[in-house]
Scaffold this motif. Structure first.
Motif, PDB file in Angstrom:
ATOM      1  N   GLN A 129       0.824  -1.202   0.000  1.00  0.00           N
ATOM      2  CA  GLN A 129       0.000   0.000   0.000  1.00  0.00           C
ATOM      3  C   GLN A 129       0.861   1.255   0.000  1.00  0.00           C
ATOM      4  N   VAL A 130       0.592   2.155  -0.939  1.00  0.00           N
ATOM      5  CA  VAL A 130       1.265   3.447  -0.961  1.00  0.00           C
ATOM      6  C   VAL A 130       0.492   4.399  -0.064  1.00  0.00           C
ATOM      7  N   ASP A 131       1.140   4.854   1.000  1.00  0.00           N
ATOM      8  CA  ASP A 131       0.475   5.701   1.997  1.00  0.00           C
ATOM      9  C   ASP A 131       0.480   7.169   1.605  1.00  0.00           C
ATOM     10  N   VAL A 132       1.524   7.600   0.910  1.00  0.00           N
ATOM     11  CA  VAL A 132       1.661   9.008   0.540  1.00  0.00           C
ATOM     12  C   VAL A 132       2.029   9.096  -0.935  1.00  0.00           C
ATOM     13  N   ALA A 133       1.217   9.835  -1.695  1.00  0.00           N
ATOM     14  CA  ALA A 133       1.509  10.058  -3.113  1.00  0.00           C
ATOM     15  C   ALA A 133       2.398  11.288  -3.245  1.00  0.00           C
ATOM     16  N   LEU A 134       3.507  11.132  -3.943  1.00  0.00           N
ATOM     17  CA  LEU A 134       4.498  12.192  -4.081  1.00  0.00           C
ATOM     18  C   LEU A 134       4.402  12.838  -5.459  1.00  0.00           C
ATOM     19  N   GLU A 135       4.256  14.144  -5.473  1.00  0.00           N
ATOM     20  CA  GLU A 135       4.212  14.900  -6.717  1.00  0.00           C
ATOM     21  C   GLU A 135       5.503  15.689  -6.886  1.00  0.00           C
ATOM     22  N   ASP A 136       5.765  16.083  -8.119  1.00  0.00           N
ATOM     23  CA  ASP A 136       6.939  16.892  -8.418  1.00  0.00           C
ATOM     24  C   ASP A 136       6.956  18.154  -7.555  1.00  0.00           C
ATOM     25  N   GLY A 137       8.083  18.401  -6.899  1.00  0.00           N
ATOM     26  CA  GLY A 137       8.228  19.585  -6.060  1.00  0.00           C
ATOM     27  C   GLY A 137       7.880  19.368  -4.601  1.00  0.00           C
TER      28      GLY A 137
END
Length: 237
Positions: A129-137
């Motif tokens: 499970q991915v708990d935190v989605a990371l976006e550019d920046g």
């Protein structure tokens, strides 16, 4: 570097060799972030490497996955089992990692992908499970700045991490460092969109870094920005 033995890249930045890939450890103030987790079965090597750094798995609160390939992501499940460790990745990788989407083969040749399918299925771990989605920046909470750089191409959700205080970039598989120790683009046979991968690398030039941490090659401890600039100019010409 022997399997599991940590090597120092910069203040608070170390690498371990797990099964299939290198794992980068960020450490400060008694806490740690793991960048990637190797293949299935890598946990003894990672735990031994942490111990050599006077850390334990309980000091690890975050695992960042640079991309979905099993040599980077499949070892995460055994590390987080029964522990409060947040898994972070780009949202375009989250569906595959979490089990909502099928694992596509890393091989771009259709025949090779079909032949290797049974092996790839065995290499892929249980859904993580991915708990935190990371976006550019995005900046990952830690004792020093850890900035997310989206580098689509090798996979659609590939990311790098930029450590501005240490002038380090953790590149995943977005670059290779071989053939007389020169930089080159990611391996074409396992890269979804080689053209996009090259375009993504241009964006790294806006960052201030000197050292580059790779997943499958020894680190480039200095001259990384200049080397990347030279490679991109040469290929453009």
């Amino acid at each position: 570097m022997k399997l599991g033995n940590p090597i120092r890249i910069a203040d608070g930045v170390f690498q371990l060799r797990a099964i299939g890939a290198r794992v980068t450890v960020l450490t400060a103030g008694g806490g740690a972030i793991l960048v990637d987790a190797g293949m299935r079965g890598s946990s003894p090597l990672i735990l031994g490497g942490l111990q050599a750094m006077d850390l334990t798995i309980d000091d690890v609160k975050t695992i960042v996955i640079t991309h979905r390939h099993p040599d980077h992501a499949a070892g995460a499940a055994e590390l987080i089992a029964g522990r409060e460790i947040a898994v972070m990745a780009h949202p375009l990788e989250a569906g595959v990692l979490s089990g909502w989407e099928d694992h596509p083969s890393p091989f771009q040749n259709k025949l090779m992908a079909r032949v290797a399918r049974p092996v790839i299925d065995k290499l892929n771990a249980s859904p993580t499970q991915v708990d935190v989605a990371l976006e550019d920046g995005d900046v990952i909470p830690f004792a020093f700045p850890v900035r997310v750089v989206h580098l689509p191409g090798h996979t659609r959700g590939s990311i790098a991490l930029h450590l501005p205080e240490q002038r380090v970039v953790i590149i995943g598989d977005a670059l290779q460092y071989k053939l007389a120790w020169k930089l080159s683009p990611p391996a074409v046979d396992v890269t979804e969109d080689p053209k996009q991968a090259m375009e993504s690398l241009q964006g790294l030039l806006r960052l201030d870094f000197d050292a580059i941490c790779f997943s499958h090659f020894p680190p480039m401890r200095s001259g990384g920005h200049a080397a990347l600039t030279a490679m991109l100019r040469q290929r453009a010409a």
